[in-house]
Design an enzyme around this catalytic site. Structure first.
Site, PDB file in Angstrom:
ATOM      1  N   TYR A 222       0.813  -1.216   0.000  1.00 29.88           N
ATOM      2  CA  TYR A 222       0.000   0.000   0.000  1.00 29.88           C
ATOM      3  C   TYR A 222       0.857   1.282   0.000  1.00 29.88           C
ATOM      4  CZ  TYR A 222      -2.796   3.845   1.365  1.00 29.88           C
ATOM      5  OH  TYR A 222      -3.355   5.094   1.384  1.00 29.88           O
ATOM      6  N   CYS A 275      -7.675  15.002   5.608  1.00 30.90           N
ATOM      7  CA  CYS A 275      -8.346  16.152   6.212  1.00 30.90           C
ATOM      8  C   CYS A 275      -8.358  17.378   5.307  1.00 30.90           C
ATOM      9  CB  CYS A 275      -7.724  16.477   7.560  1.00 30.90           C
ATOM     10  SG  CYS A 275      -8.113  15.232   8.801  1.00 30.90           S
TER      11      CYS A 275
END
Ligand SMILES: Nc1nc2c(ncn2[C@@H]2O[C@H](COP(=O)(O)OP(=O)(O)OP(=O)(O)O)[C@@H](O)[C@H]2O)c(=O)[nH]1
Ligand SMILES: O=C([O-])CC(=O)C(=O)O
Ligand SMILES: [Mn+2]
Length: 609
Positions: A222, A275
Site C-alpha cells: 500500500y 483532512c
C-alpha cells in the site's frame, strides 16, 4: 543463489556508482530474487510493466475512454492503509525517537530484519528504482534508490517521483549520497507456485534508521508503506535531515493565491491525512477576481532563503489523493487532472463501462457497480462501493492550475502557514496566531478526529502536532523546538503568519458550520487581508478570529451571525480542551520547549482558567 548467478548480479549492475552497485549486490544476495532489473523510467518500460501487471491480475486496464491509459488495482482487504503501529524509528539513542514513535535498538532491528528479508524476493524480480525528491536541477538534489519486488510499486513510483536513467546518470557524476530504501511485499514464491493479485504479508515492518538515513519496509504494497519516497523518505527521514541542516520537512500542501490587485501569496497548510490538503491544493475560488494555483498537495520542504524568507518546494511528482469525496462539484480541478488519464486507482469501485467510481464522484451513484472487494453493488447495498481510503495516483503535471514555480528548484516564498484539523466542536473556522511562538503552540496542539488513512479506529480525537504525528522521524519535543527556533534563523519581517483552521466544525443542527471546499477561498482571502492589514478581527483568548462581516459572503447563502457562530470561542469547550492539552504536553516531559509551556500558561490566564 549459486555463485554464478551472484556474478550475474554484479555484471548486470549498469552503474559506476560503487556504493549503489555494492548495496544492490548485497540486497540481492540477501533477498534472493530470480532477476534484478534496473528501472530506466521510460514510457516503453512502463507499458511493458503495466501489461505484465494486467496479465498477473494486479491491474485492470480501464476501458471507459473517460480514463485513458489508466488502471485499477485491488489490494488485499487487510492492506489498505498506513500501519502506524508497525512503523519504527530506530535511532541509536531511544531518547531521539521520543514518545510518538515506536523504537527498537538499531543493531537488534537490523539483525531481525535481515532474517525476515532473507529469501523474501524468491521467485520475483527485484527492481532498482533510482529516484530524486524535488527537481533534478536543484543545488543539492535529494536522491534515493528503492529496491522493490513489486512492479505495482515501480509504476506508482514513476507517477509520484522523478525516477530512472536521468536520475541515475546525475547521481553517478556526483557520486552522490542516496537514501537506500528497501521494500519487499514479503511473499516469496516457491518453484512453480502461482502468484496472487496482491501479494503481501500479514506481518508488516516499516522501519527507519535515521542516523544512517535508510529505510526497510516489509509486508505491505500500500502507498504510504511501499512508495518509499513519500512518507518514509520525504517526511520521516527528511525531517531528521532538516533538523540537522536547519530546514523543515512538512506534511503540507502549497497553494499560490493571487488577489484582484494582482499580488500573489503562497500559503502552506498542514492538515492530517484525509483532512483536506489535496482539496485545498486544487481549490476553485468562489470569490471574484481571486486566482488559485497548485504547488503541492502533501509534502513541503522549507528552507530559509537568501533574504531570510522561508521557501517551500514540493518534492513530489504526482498526487496520491483520497478518492472518496473527490467529485465534479467539490473538486473539479482534481477530476480534470484524473480524467486526463495515466492514473492508477487503488480500491475504488468499477463501473459496468470499465471506468471507476467512488462515493462523492457524482451526486448520484450509478445503478450498478463492482465494489472494491469485487462484489456486485447497488445504491441500496448499504455499504460503500469504494474503500474510504481508496486512492487515485495521478501525475501532478496534469493539473491545469499547476503553478509554473512548481518546477523551480528554489521553490516559492511562503507567506502564510495554516494548521488545521477535523474537529466537530471547539476549534473556530479560523484563528490568527498572536505571534510565531503562539502559532507553534497552535501547531503543537493541533488535534483531529482520526480517518481511514491509517489502520485503526476512525473518529477518535487525537493530538497531531503540525499534522506530523505519524511522520516526525525524531523526538517530538526536539521537533517543536526546531520549529520554534526558525524564528531566530529567519528574517522576522519575512516570517509567514500562522493561522489555525477547522473546515469541519458542526452547527447546532449537526451540519457543517462552514460550506468548505471552494468557499475556503473566502477564509484564505481573510487571512491574506490580515497580512495586508485590511481585515477586521476580534481578539479572543486563543487568537484573532474574523468579525461576522469581515468574511466575504458575496453569493453565499450565509449570514454574518452564522460566521460568528463558526468562529465562536466557547468557554466550557475550551476548559475541556485545556485539560486535554495539559495531558498532551505532560507526555513530552523535559523535551517540551519552555516557550510552549509559557504559551499554555498565557492561554490559561486569558481564559481565566
Ligand atoms: N466538509 C468538508 N470536507 C472536506 C473539505 N475539504 C476536504 N474535505 C473532505 O476530506 C476528505 C479528504 O480530503 P483530502 O483533501 O483528500 O485529504 P488530504 O489531507 O490530502 O489527505 P492525505 O492524502 O491522506 O494526506 C475528503 O473526503 C473530502 O471530501 C472541506 O472544506 N469541508
Ligand atoms: O501515506 C499515504 O498512504 C497517503 C497519505 O498521504 C497519508 O496517509 O497522509
Ligand atoms: Mn498525506
Amino acid at each position: 543463489m549459486s555463485e554464478s548467478s551472484d556474478q550475474k548480479v554484479i555484471d548486470a549492475a549498469p552503474t559506476t556508482h560503487a556504493k549503489l552497485a555494492a548495496w544492490v549486490q548485497e540486497v540481492a544476495e540477501l533477498t534472493k530474487p530470480d532477476h534484478v532489473y534496473w528501472v530506466d523510467g521510460s514510457q516503453e518500460e512502463n507499458d511493458r510493466l503495466t501489461a505484465e501487471l494486467v496479465k498477473s491480475g494486479t491491474l485492470q486496464k480501464l476501458t471507459d475512454p473517460t480514463f485513458p491509459n489508466s488502471f485499477a488495482a485491488f489490494s488485499d482487504p487487510k492492506d489498505v492503509a498506513r500501519v502506524e503501529e508497525r512503523t519504527f524509528i530506530c535511532s541509536e539513542d531511544k531518547k531521539d525517537a521520543g514518545f510518538t514513535n515506536n523504537w527498537e535498538e538499531p543493531v537488534k532491528m537490523k539483525s531481525m530484519l535481515t532474517g525476515i528479508f532473507d529469501g523474501a524476493m524468491r521467485g520475483r524480480t527485484m527492481y532498482v528504482i533510482p529516484f530524486v525528491m524535488g527537481p533534478l536541477d536543484a543545488e543539492a538534489p535529494q536522491y534515493g534508490v528503492e529496491l522493490t519486488d513489486s512492479a505495482y510499486v515501480v509504476t506508482s513510483m514513476r507517477i509520484m517521483a522523478r525516477i530512472g536513467d536521468d536520475v541515475l546518470r546525475k547521481m553517478e557524476t556526483e557520486d552522490a549520497f542516496f537514501v537506500p530504501a528497501l521494500h519487499s511485499v514479503g511473499a516469496p514464491l516457491a518453484d512453480g507456485q502461482e502468484d496472487v493479485a496482491w501479494p503481501c504479508n500479514a506481518e508488516k515492518w516499516i522501519v527507519h534508521f535515521p542516523e544512517e538515513r535508510s529505510i526497510w519496509s516489509y509486508g505491505s504494497g500500500y502507498g504510504g508503506n511501499a512508495l518509499l519516497g513519500k512518507k518514509c523518505y520525504a517526511l520521516r527521514i527528511a525531517s531528521v535531515m532538516a533538523r540537522d541542516e536547519g530546514w523543515l520537512a512538512e506534511h503540507m500542501l502549497i497553494l499560490k493565491l493571487t488577489n484582484p490587485e494582482g499580488k500573489s501569496y503562497n500559503v502552506a497548510a498542514a492538515f492530517p491525512s484525509a483532512c483536506g490538503k489535496t482539496n485545498l491544493a486544487l481549490l476553485d475560488p468562489t470569490i471574484d477576481g481571486w486566482k488559485a494555483e497548485t504547488l503541492g498537495d502533501d509534502i513541503n520542504w522549507m528552507r530559509i532563503g537568501k533574504e531570510g524568507e522561508l521557501r517551500g518546494v514540493n518534492p513530489e511528482y504526482g498526487l496520491f489523493g483520497v478518492a472518496p469525496g473527490t467529485g465534479w462539484s467539490t473538486n473539479p480541478n482534481a477530476m480534470r487532472a484524473i480524467t486526463k488519464g495515466n492514473s492508477i486507482f487503488t480500491n475504488v469501485a468499477l463501473t459496468d463501462e470499465g471506468g471507476v467510481w467512488w462515493e462523492g464522484m457524482t451526486d448520484e451513484a450509478p445503478a450498478h457497480l463492482t465494489d472494491w472487494l469485487g462484489n456486485d453493488w447497488t445504491p441500496d447495498s448499504g455499504r460503500p462501493a469504494a474503500h474510504p481510503n481508496s486512492r487515485f495516483c495521478t501525475p501532478i503535471s496534469q493539473v491545469d492550475m499547476l503553478a509554473q514555480e512548481y518546477y523551480s528548484p528554489d521553490g516559492v516564498e511562503i507567506h502564510a502557514i495554516l494548521f488545521g484539523g477535523r474537529r466537530k466542536t471547539t476549534i473556530p473556522l479560523v484563528t490568527q496566531a498572536r505571534s510565531w511562538t503562539n502559532g507553534i503552540f497552535m501547531g503543537s496542539t493541533l488535534s483531529s478526529e482520526t480517518t481511514a488513512a491509517a489502520a485503526g479506529a476512525v473518529g477518535v480525537v487525537r493530538r497531531d502536532p503540525m499534522a506530523m504525528l505519524p511522520f516526525i522521524g525524531y523526538n517530538a519535543g526536539d521537533y517543536l523546538n526546531h520549529w520554534d527556533s526558525i524564528e531566530s534563523k529567519a528574517n522576522p519581517e519575512r516570517l509567514p503568519k500562522i493561522f489555525l483552521v477547522n473546515w469541519f466544525r458542526r452547527n447546532a443542527e449537526g451540519g457543517f458550520a462552514w460550506p468548505g471546499f471552494g468557499d475556503n477561498s473566502r477564509v484564505l482571502k481573510w487571512a491574506i487581508d490580515r497580512i495586508e492589514g485590511k481585515a477586521d478581527a476580534v481578539e479572543t483568548p486563543i487568537g484573532f478570529v474574523p468579525t461576522g462581516d469581515s468574511i466575504d459572503l458575496t453569493g453565499l447563502d450565509m449570514t454574518p451571525a452564522e460566521v460568528e457562530a463558526a468562529v465562536a470561542v466557547d468557554k466550557d469547550e475550551w476548559d475541556t480542551e485545556l485539560a486535554s492539552i495539559e495531558e498532551w504536553y505532560a507526555k513530552f516531559g523535559e523535551a517540551l520547549p519552555v516557550s510552549l509551556r509559557g504559551e499554555l500558561d498565557g492561554l490559561k490566564e486569558r481564559l481565566g482558567a
